[in-house]
Write an enzyme that holds these catalytic residues in place. Structure first.
Site, PDB file in Angstrom:
ATOM      1  N   GLY A  42       0.978  -1.283   0.194  1.00  0.00           N
ATOM      2  CA  GLY A  42      -0.143   0.022  -0.036  1.00  0.00           C
ATOM      3  C   GLY A  42       1.030   1.129   0.104  1.00  0.00           C
ATOM      4  O   GLY A  42       1.824   1.158  -0.465  1.00  0.00           O
ATOM      5  N   SER A  43       0.327   2.382   0.684  1.00  0.00           N
ATOM      6  CA  SER A  43       1.100   3.580   0.537  1.00  0.00           C
ATOM      7  C   SER A  43       2.581   3.549   1.251  1.00  0.00           C
ATOM      8  O   SER A  43       3.615   3.788   0.667  1.00  0.00           O
ATOM      9  CB  SER A  43       0.231   4.749   1.404  1.00  0.00           C
ATOM     10  OG  SER A  43      -1.100   4.568   0.862  1.00  0.00           O
ATOM     11  N   LEU A  44       2.491   3.165   2.354  1.00  0.00           N
ATOM     12  CA  LEU A  44       3.855   3.185   3.005  1.00  0.00           C
ATOM     13  C   LEU A  44       4.649   1.918   2.524  1.00  0.00           C
ATOM     14  O   LEU A  44       6.142   2.375   2.468  1.00  0.00           O
ATOM     15  CB  LEU A  44       3.750   3.035   4.704  1.00  0.00           C
ATOM     16  CG  LEU A  44       3.490   4.304   5.690  1.00  0.00           C
ATOM     17  CD1 LEU A  44       3.861   4.079   6.813  1.00  0.00           C
ATOM     18  CD2 LEU A  44       4.376   5.498   4.649  1.00  0.00           C
ATOM     19  N   GLY A  45       4.185   1.020   2.330  1.00  0.00           N
ATOM     20  CA  GLY A  45       4.858  -0.266   1.785  1.00  0.00           C
ATOM     21  C   GLY A  45       5.466  -0.023   0.593  1.00  0.00           C
ATOM     22  O   GLY A  45       6.876  -0.158   0.390  1.00  0.00           O
ATOM     23  N   ASN A  93       0.452   2.755  12.799  1.00  0.00           N
ATOM     24  CA  ASN A  93       0.079   3.975  13.543  1.00  0.00           C
ATOM     25  C   ASN A  93      -0.713   3.436  14.934  1.00  0.00           C
ATOM     26  O   ASN A  93      -1.139   2.469  14.942  1.00  0.00           O
ATOM     27  CB  ASN A  93      -0.987   4.827  12.796  1.00  0.00           C
ATOM     28  CG  ASN A  93      -0.968   6.185  13.206  1.00  0.00           C
ATOM     29  OD1 ASN A  93      -0.074   6.648  14.237  1.00  0.00           O
ATOM     30  ND2 ASN A  93      -1.636   7.074  12.300  1.00  0.00           N
ATOM     31  N   ALA A 138       2.002   9.334   2.290  1.00  0.00           N
ATOM     32  CA  ALA A 138       1.902   8.821   1.032  1.00  0.00           C
ATOM     33  C   ALA A 138       0.638   8.327   0.917  1.00  0.00           C
ATOM     34  O   ALA A 138      -0.345   7.941   1.940  1.00  0.00           O
ATOM     35  CB  ALA A 138       2.945   7.676   0.863  1.00  0.00           C
ATOM     36  N   LYS A 150       2.180  10.551  19.722  1.00  0.00           N
ATOM     37  CA  LYS A 150       1.479  10.772  18.568  1.00  0.00           C
ATOM     38  C   LYS A 150      -0.004  10.133  18.651  1.00  0.00           C
ATOM     39  O   LYS A 150      -1.023  10.671  18.114  1.00  0.00           O
ATOM     40  CB  LYS A 150       2.210   9.820  17.686  1.00  0.00           C
ATOM     41  CG  LYS A 150       1.690  10.057  15.986  1.00  0.00           C
ATOM     42  CD  LYS A 150       2.594   9.520  15.115  1.00  0.00           C
ATOM     43  CE  LYS A 150       2.076   9.690  13.546  1.00  0.00           C
ATOM     44  NZ  LYS A 150       2.422   8.489  12.742  1.00  0.00           N
ATOM     45  N   ASN A 202      -8.590  20.261   9.641  1.00  0.00           N
ATOM     46  CA  ASN A 202      -7.942  20.306  11.164  1.00  0.00           C
ATOM     47  C   ASN A 202      -7.897  21.631  11.679  1.00  0.00           C
ATOM     48  O   ASN A 202      -8.278  22.197  12.848  1.00  0.00           O
ATOM     49  CB  ASN A 202      -6.482  20.020  11.043  1.00  0.00           C
ATOM     50  CG  ASN A 202      -6.222  18.295  10.791  1.00  0.00           C
ATOM     51  OD1 ASN A 202      -7.195  17.881  10.696  1.00  0.00           O
ATOM     52  ND2 ASN A 202      -5.076  18.014  10.489  1.00  0.00           N
ATOM     53  N   GLU A 257      -8.582   3.171  12.081  1.00  0.00           N
ATOM     54  CA  GLU A 257      -7.770   2.296  12.872  1.00  0.00           C
ATOM     55  C   GLU A 257      -8.398   2.737  14.285  1.00  0.00           C
ATOM     56  O   GLU A 257      -7.464   2.784  15.271  1.00  0.00           O
ATOM     57  CB  GLU A 257      -6.400   2.777  12.578  1.00  0.00           C
ATOM     58  CG  GLU A 257      -6.041   2.220  11.248  1.00  0.00           C
ATOM     59  CD  GLU A 257      -4.362   2.512  10.888  1.00  0.00           C
ATOM     60  OE1 GLU A 257      -3.618   1.405  10.776  1.00  0.00           O
ATOM     61  OE2 GLU A 257      -3.966   3.661  10.964  1.00  0.00           O
TER      62      GLU A 257
HETATM   63  P1  NAP Z   1      -2.656   1.217   2.934  1.00  0.00           P
HETATM   64  O1  NAP Z   1      -2.239   2.058   1.684  1.00  0.00           O
HETATM   65  O2  NAP Z   1      -4.098   0.609   3.238  1.00  0.00           O
HETATM   66  O3  NAP Z   1      -1.680  -0.256   2.753  1.00  0.00           O
HETATM   67  C1  NAP Z   1      -1.898  -1.422   3.489  1.00  0.00           C
HETATM   68  C2  NAP Z   1      -1.523  -2.644   2.624  1.00  0.00           C
HETATM   69  O4  NAP Z   1      -1.629  -3.835   3.392  1.00  0.00           O
HETATM   70  C3  NAP Z   1      -2.670  -2.785   1.447  1.00  0.00           C
HETATM   71  O5  NAP Z   1      -2.003  -2.689   0.447  1.00  0.00           O
HETATM   72  C4  NAP Z   1      -2.987  -4.195   1.783  1.00  0.00           C
HETATM   73  O6  NAP Z   1      -3.479  -5.063   0.642  1.00  0.00           O
HETATM   74  C5  NAP Z   1      -2.021  -4.990   2.575  1.00  0.00           C
HETATM   75  N1  NAP Z   1      -2.383  -6.063   3.301  1.00  0.00           N
HETATM   76  C6  NAP Z   1      -3.298  -6.174   4.122  1.00  0.00           C
HETATM   77  N2  NAP Z   1      -3.699  -7.461   4.703  1.00  0.00           N
HETATM   78  C7  NAP Z   1      -2.351  -7.934   4.041  1.00  0.00           C
HETATM   79  C8  NAP Z   1      -2.086  -9.446   4.073  1.00  0.00           C
HETATM   80  N3  NAP Z   1      -2.647 -10.422   5.004  1.00  0.00           N
HETATM   81  N4  NAP Z   1      -1.107  -9.923   3.512  1.00  0.00           N
HETATM   82  C9  NAP Z   1      -0.361  -8.997   2.340  1.00  0.00           C
HETATM   83  N5  NAP Z   1      -0.842  -7.616   2.340  1.00  0.00           N
HETATM   84  C10 NAP Z   1      -1.732  -7.252   3.176  1.00  0.00           C
HETATM   85  O7  NAP Z   1      -2.034   1.731   4.329  1.00  0.00           O
HETATM   86  P2  NAP Z   1      -0.860   2.616   4.542  1.00  0.00           P
HETATM   87  O8  NAP Z   1      -1.492   4.027   4.504  1.00  0.00           O
HETATM   88  O9  NAP Z   1       0.244   2.202   3.971  1.00  0.00           O
HETATM   89  O10 NAP Z   1      -0.841   2.399   6.258  1.00  0.00           O
HETATM   90  C11 NAP Z   1       0.075   1.464   6.809  1.00  0.00           C
HETATM   91  C12 NAP Z   1       0.438   1.982   8.390  1.00  0.00           C
HETATM   92  O11 NAP Z   1       1.134   3.039   8.343  1.00  0.00           O
HETATM   93  C13 NAP Z   1      -1.004   2.139   8.898  1.00  0.00           C
HETATM   94  O12 NAP Z   1      -0.861   1.748  10.230  1.00  0.00           O
HETATM   95  C14 NAP Z   1      -1.024   3.805   9.053  1.00  0.00           C
HETATM   96  O13 NAP Z   1      -1.701   4.353  10.072  1.00  0.00           O
HETATM   97  C15 NAP Z   1       0.453   3.921   8.962  1.00  0.00           C
HETATM   98  N6  NAP Z   1       1.033   5.211   8.398  1.00  0.00           N
HETATM   99  C16 NAP Z   1       0.533   5.730   7.037  1.00  0.00           C
HETATM  100  C17 NAP Z   1       0.822   6.734   6.398  1.00  0.00           C
HETATM  101  C18 NAP Z   1       0.596   7.252   5.186  1.00  0.00           C
HETATM  102  O14 NAP Z   1       0.795   8.461   4.781  1.00  0.00           O
HETATM  103  N7  NAP Z   1       0.136   6.376   4.461  1.00  0.00           N
HETATM  104  C19 NAP Z   1       1.797   7.603   7.331  1.00  0.00           C
HETATM  105  C20 NAP Z   1       1.948   7.347   8.693  1.00  0.00           C
HETATM  106  C21 NAP Z   1       1.745   6.023   9.091  1.00  0.00           C
HETATM  107  P3  NAP Z   1      -4.495  -4.715  -0.614  1.00  0.00           P
HETATM  108  O15 NAP Z   1      -3.971  -3.453  -1.517  1.00  0.00           O
HETATM  109  O16 NAP Z   1      -4.702  -5.902  -0.993  1.00  0.00           O
HETATM  110  O17 NAP Z   1      -5.816  -4.206   0.262  1.00  0.00           O
END
Ligand code: NAP
Length: 305
Positions: free
Chosen positions: A11-14, A105, A131, A184, A202, A264
């Site tokens: 996803g976004s962070l990955g 988070n 992201a 946080k 906000n 979350e």
């Molecule tokens: P996201 O974009 O929703 O990405 C999550 C990913 O995890 C999705 O690609 C999802 O797959 C995958 N996933 C879920 N279950 C899975 C499994 N069993 N096996 C393989 N993949 C799996 O989330 P995100 O925004 O990156 O956030 C991730 C964490 O980082 C959260 O806790 C968030 O609060 C934290 N965070 C995010 C940001 C940001 O800017 N995005 C910033 C700081 C912190 P699918 O694509 O198939 O649904």
């Protein structure tokens, strides 16, 4: 030979992490949910990161969780509510000296993963990078920031921080990562639920000054009870600063609700309220805020756990 970075969740962070590590020439593999998601990924050219309007695609190899190869280093980039189940699937593949980096988070999911894998080293992370997914396999780097990493049980930093340096991932090893995560979480509890309930950016919380101030008092009391006095210091001042600095933004929880995505909450406000109950602490405004948010989510057919 460098150790492979297995990234769980594209996803976004990955994607933000995987693409920068791959760009630095480091070995990276993506672990996707299932065969269907893998087929979708393999139908395209790879993972795309958009930075300042420029898109670059990285042909990182993807696989499913049931691939047999052992995993020594795993970056867990799922949402907090998915992390435990996603990691459990990989348990048979983890080596005896496996290290996990948990990007979730809030609080709660990290301890659940660590309890499931007592032999592994679990490193907690707190990131201010931003992201979002423009579409599947394409992510926009929206906000530069920093990632703090730490291990409350083992203060020595891991040697692979050099990889992050090489990949240009701004980071710092933190000896007080729990304080950072609690701080946080408290900021999130004081801002995000109110932006959902008032359906606002906000900055508009400046007109709800008293409500914010009361929540900050209760959150600071909770942090003290939870043994986190440093996270409680000047909380209200920082909350007000964040509200002002991010006035034009919609909070992540607001964005989730607006897009009918699961929040979350259970790892943020829900975690805070459960901690208060554990300490037999009565925090009426915080508890009322949670009840209002749960009702709001339920009324929209969204999960409240
Ligand atoms: P996201 O974009 O929703 O990405 C999550 C990913 O995890 C999705 O690609 C999802 O797959 C995958 N996933 C879920 N279950 C899975 C499994 N069993 N096996 C393989 N993949 C799996 O989330 P995100 O925004 O990156 O956030 C991730 C964490 O980082 C959260 O806790 C968030 O609060 C934290 N965070 C995010 C940001 C940001 O800017 N995005 C910033 C700081 C912190 P699918 O694509 O198939 O649904």
């Amino acid at each position: 030979m460098s150790t492979t970075w297995y990234v769980l969740g594209a996803g976004s962070l990955g994607t933000l992490w995987a693409t920068r590590l791959a760009r630095a020439g480091l070995p990276v593999r993506l672990i996707l949910r299932d065969r269907e998601r893998l087929a979708s990924y393999q139908a395209g050219p790879g993972l795309t990161l958009v930075e300042q309007g420029h898109a670059h695609t990285y042909p990182i190899i993807g696989e499913t969780p049931d691939n047999p190869e052992p995993i020594q280093r795993l970056l867990v980039a799922c949402k907090a509510y998915d992390a435990l189940a996603a990691v459990k699937q990989l348990a048979p593949r983890l080596t005896h000296d496996a290290e996990l980096i948990l990007l979730q988070n809030g609080l709660g999911s990290q301890d659940a993963v660590a309890a499931q894998l007592p032999q592994a080293r679990c490193i907690f992370a707190s990131s201010t990078e931003g992201a979002f997914r423009e579409s599947d396999w394409r992510v926009v780097f929206a906000g530069h920031g920093y990632t703090w990493l730490g291990d409350a049980g083992q203060p020595a930093p891991p040697f692979w921080l050099d990889d992050l340096q090489a990949a240009g991932i701004p980071h710092e090893w933190s000896t007080d990562i729990l304080t950072r995560l609690w701080r946080k979480l408290a900021l999130n509890c004081a801002i995000n639920p109110l932006t959902v309930l008032h359906q606002c950016r906000n900055g508009e919380l400046q007109t709800h000054h008293c409500e914010v101030a009361t929540l900050c008092l209760e959150l600071a009391e909770l942090l003290e009870y939870c043994g986190q006095p440093a996270a409680a210091q000047d909380l209200q001042t920082e909350v007000e600063r964040v509200i002002q600095a991010t006035a034009a933004n919609y909070s992540s929880m607001h964005q989730d609700v607006a897009n009918a995505r699961r929040t979350e909450i259970s790892y943020l406000l829900g975690y805070a309220c459960r901690a208060a109950t554990r300490h037999q602490l009565t925090l009426p405004h915080l508890q009322q805020l949670q009840a209002r948010l749960v009702n709001y989510l339920n009324a929209r057919g969204l999960p409240s756990d």
